[in-house]
Motif scaffolding. Structure first.
Motif, PDB file in Angstrom:
ATOM      1  N   MET A 115       0.967  -0.935   0.134  1.00 20.06           N
ATOM      2  CA  MET A 115       0.340   0.288  -0.040  1.00 20.06           C
ATOM      3  C   MET A 115       1.369   1.266   0.129  1.00 20.06           C
ATOM      4  N   ALA A 116       0.733   2.386  -0.891  1.00 15.73           N
ATOM      5  CA  ALA A 116       1.389   3.835  -1.067  1.00 15.73           C
ATOM      6  C   ALA A 116       0.839   4.404   0.452  1.00 15.73           C
ATOM      7  N   LEU A 117       2.009   5.295   0.783  1.00 14.11           N
ATOM      8  CA  LEU A 117       2.313   6.588   1.092  1.00 14.11           C
ATOM      9  C   LEU A 117       1.221   7.436   1.074  1.00 14.11           C
ATOM     10  N   PHE A 118       0.416   8.217   1.625  1.00 14.07           N
ATOM     11  CA  PHE A 118      -0.607   9.110   1.053  1.00 14.07           C
ATOM     12  C   PHE A 118       0.602  10.391   1.400  1.00 14.07           C
ATOM     13  N   ASN A 119       0.665  11.633  -0.347  1.00 15.42           N
ATOM     14  CA  ASN A 119       1.642  12.099  -0.176  1.00 15.42           C
ATOM     15  C   ASN A 119       0.782  13.533  -0.349  1.00 15.42           C
ATOM     16  N   PHE A 120       0.444  14.685   0.453  1.00 16.25           N
ATOM     17  CA  PHE A 120      -0.225  14.989   0.019  1.00 16.25           C
ATOM     18  C   PHE A 120       1.037  16.874  -0.491  1.00 16.25           C
ATOM     19  N   ARG A 121       0.674  17.272  -1.432  1.00 14.87           N
ATOM     20  CA  ARG A 121       1.679  17.432  -2.409  1.00 14.87           C
ATOM     21  C   ARG A 121       1.199  19.367  -1.749  1.00 14.87           C
ATOM     22  N   LEU A 122       0.299  19.845  -0.957  1.00 16.36           N
ATOM     23  CA  LEU A 122      -0.049  21.116  -0.382  1.00 16.36           C
ATOM     24  C   LEU A 122       0.355  20.951   1.366  1.00 16.36           C
ATOM     25  N   GLN A 123       1.251  19.943   1.697  1.00 16.42           N
ATOM     26  CA  GLN A 123       1.531  20.724   2.906  1.00 16.42           C
ATOM     27  C   GLN A 123       2.270  21.435   3.282  1.00 16.42           C
ATOM     28  N   LYS A 124       2.922  21.636   2.461  1.00 14.01           N
ATOM     29  CA  LYS A 124       4.372  23.056   3.062  1.00 14.01           C
ATOM     30  C   LYS A 124       2.902  24.602   3.580  1.00 14.01           C
ATOM     31  N   LEU A 125       2.642  24.530   2.106  1.00 18.59           N
ATOM     32  CA  LEU A 125       1.373  25.929   1.897  1.00 18.59           C
ATOM     33  C   LEU A 125       0.380  24.980   3.278  1.00 18.59           C
ATOM     34  N   LEU A 126       0.184  24.092   4.379  1.00 18.17           N
ATOM     35  CA  LEU A 126      -1.144  23.554   5.210  1.00 18.17           C
ATOM     36  C   LEU A 126       0.473  24.036   6.217  1.00 18.17           C
ATOM     37  N   ASP A 127       0.896  23.825   6.314  1.00 15.67           N
ATOM     38  CA  ASP A 127       2.125  24.442   7.670  1.00 15.67           C
ATOM     39  C   ASP A 127       2.627  25.950   7.953  1.00 15.67           C
ATOM     40  N   ILE A 128       2.514  25.982   7.241  1.00 17.60           N
ATOM     41  CA  ILE A 128       2.714  27.499   6.811  1.00 17.60           C
ATOM     42  C   ILE A 128       1.492  28.225   7.157  1.00 17.60           C
ATOM     43  N   ARG A 129       0.532  28.080   6.748  1.00 20.37           N
ATOM     44  CA  ARG A 129      -1.109  28.744   7.551  1.00 20.37           C
ATOM     45  C   ARG A 129      -1.273  28.440   8.966  1.00 20.37           C
ATOM     46  N   THR A 130      -1.435  26.959   9.254  1.00 21.20           N
ATOM     47  CA  THR A 130      -0.769  26.624  10.325  1.00 21.20           C
ATOM     48  C   THR A 130      -0.106  27.574  11.481  1.00 21.20           C
ATOM     49  N   GLU A 131       0.874  28.110  11.088  1.00 19.74           N
ATOM     50  CA  GLU A 131       2.398  28.994  11.419  1.00 19.74           C
ATOM     51  C   GLU A 131       1.923  30.245  12.123  1.00 19.74           C
ATOM     52  N   LYS A 132       0.713  30.577  10.835  1.00 21.24           N
ATOM     53  CA  LYS A 132       0.621  31.859  10.888  1.00 21.24           C
ATOM     54  C   LYS A 132      -0.644  32.059  11.715  1.00 21.24           C
ATOM     55  N   GLU A 133      -1.678  30.852  11.706  1.00 23.38           N
ATOM     56  CA  GLU A 133      -2.525  30.460  12.027  1.00 23.38           C
ATOM     57  C   GLU A 133      -2.180  31.063  14.203  1.00 23.38           C
ATOM     58  N   GLU A 134      -1.249  30.303  14.363  1.00 20.59           N
ATOM     59  CA  GLU A 134      -0.703  29.877  15.425  1.00 20.59           C
ATOM     60  C   GLU A 134       0.009  31.301  15.852  1.00 20.59           C
ATOM     61  N   GLU A 135       0.433  32.431  15.414  1.00 20.52           N
ATOM     62  CA  GLU A 135       1.365  33.996  15.147  1.00 20.52           C
ATOM     63  C   GLU A 135      -0.276  34.140  15.959  1.00 20.52           C
ATOM     64  N   SER A 136      -0.840  34.392  15.141  1.00 22.25           N
ATOM     65  CA  SER A 136      -2.471  34.911  14.984  1.00 22.25           C
ATOM     66  C   SER A 136      -2.475  34.960  16.434  1.00 22.25           C
ATOM     67  N   LYS A 137      -2.851  33.513  16.880  1.00 21.73           N
ATOM     68  CA  LYS A 137      -3.737  33.325  17.976  1.00 21.73           C
ATOM     69  C   LYS A 137      -2.779  34.289  19.168  1.00 21.73           C
ATOM     70  N   ARG A 138      -1.645  34.000  18.847  1.00 18.72           N
ATOM     71  CA  ARG A 138      -1.162  34.677  20.560  1.00 18.72           C
ATOM     72  C   ARG A 138      -0.858  36.162  20.413  1.00 18.72           C
ATOM     73  N   ASN A 139      -0.497  36.342  19.349  1.00 20.36           N
ATOM     74  CA  ASN A 139      -1.421  37.642  18.842  1.00 20.36           C
ATOM     75  C   ASN A 139      -2.508  38.703  19.694  1.00 20.36           C
ATOM     76  N   PHE A 140      -3.647  37.552  19.069  1.00 20.98           N
ATOM     77  CA  PHE A 140      -4.804  37.547  20.100  1.00 20.98           C
ATOM     78  C   PHE A 140      -4.964  37.622  21.476  1.00 20.98           C
ATOM     79  N   LYS A 141      -4.087  36.798  22.234  1.00 13.77           N
ATOM     80  CA  LYS A 141      -4.167  36.895  23.282  1.00 13.77           C
ATOM     81  C   LYS A 141      -3.649  37.781  23.800  1.00 13.77           C
ATOM     82  N   GLU A 142      -2.118  38.644  22.665  1.00 17.40           N
ATOM     83  CA  GLU A 142      -1.444  39.655  23.496  1.00 17.40           C
ATOM     84  C   GLU A 142      -2.067  40.953  24.150  1.00 17.40           C
TER      85      GLU A 142
END
Length: 145
Positions: free
Chosen positions: A1-28
């Motif tokens: 069985m082949a492994l699933f490889n999402f081609r936009l994973q880096k984009l998802l990681d970047i957007r998750t990172e930006k969301e976390e930064e936005s959460k920190r800014n909101f809490k501040e």
């Protein structure tokens, strides 16, 4: 069985990172607003505590009290303006956070759909292989008789 490889994973990681930064800014921003709000409440409590005039005070003490109340009232007005500014900033941060969450969820939904599609294709390939094995076994059993 082949492994699933999402081609936009880096984009998802970047957007998750930006969301976390936005959460920190909101809490501040929320913390700053709460701090100003507490300070304003303390000032209002002090104003209400010292606002009453007592008969026992002489003229000098009354004048000192009046000056203090005037200064306190001015500070309350300034803190109210500052609080309104903090509320505006907080609302702006909240909207940014919502935007970042929508961006992340968009890519996440795309990932989920691609994964489901990948798993469906894998199941189909596996079913075709099982059907072929069953057919070969059936043919072998028929020829063996």
């Amino acid at each position: 069985m082949a492994l699933f490889n999402f081609r936009l994973q880096k984009l998802l990681d970047i957007r998750t990172e930006k969301e976390e930064e936005s959460k920190r800014n909101f809490k501040e921003a929320q913390g700053q607003k709460d701090k100003v709000e507490n300070s304003l409440n303390n000032m209002k409590q002090n104003y209400s505590r010292y606002n009453s005039v007592t008969v026992k005070e002489d003229v000098v003490q009354q004048k000192i009290r009046r000056n203090y109340l005037y200064a306190l009232n001015t500070s309350i007005d300034e803190k109210t303006i500052e609080l309104n500014k903090k509320i505006i900033v907080l609302d702006k941060k909240r909207e940014e956070l919502k935007e970042k969450q929508i961006d992340r969820k968009t890519v996440e939904i795309l990932k989920d759909k691609k994964k489901i599609e990948f798993l469906d294709i894998e199941k189909h390939v596996e079913q075709v292989q099982n059907d072929e094995f069953a057919l070969y076994g059936y043919i072998r059993n028929r020829e063996g008789r």
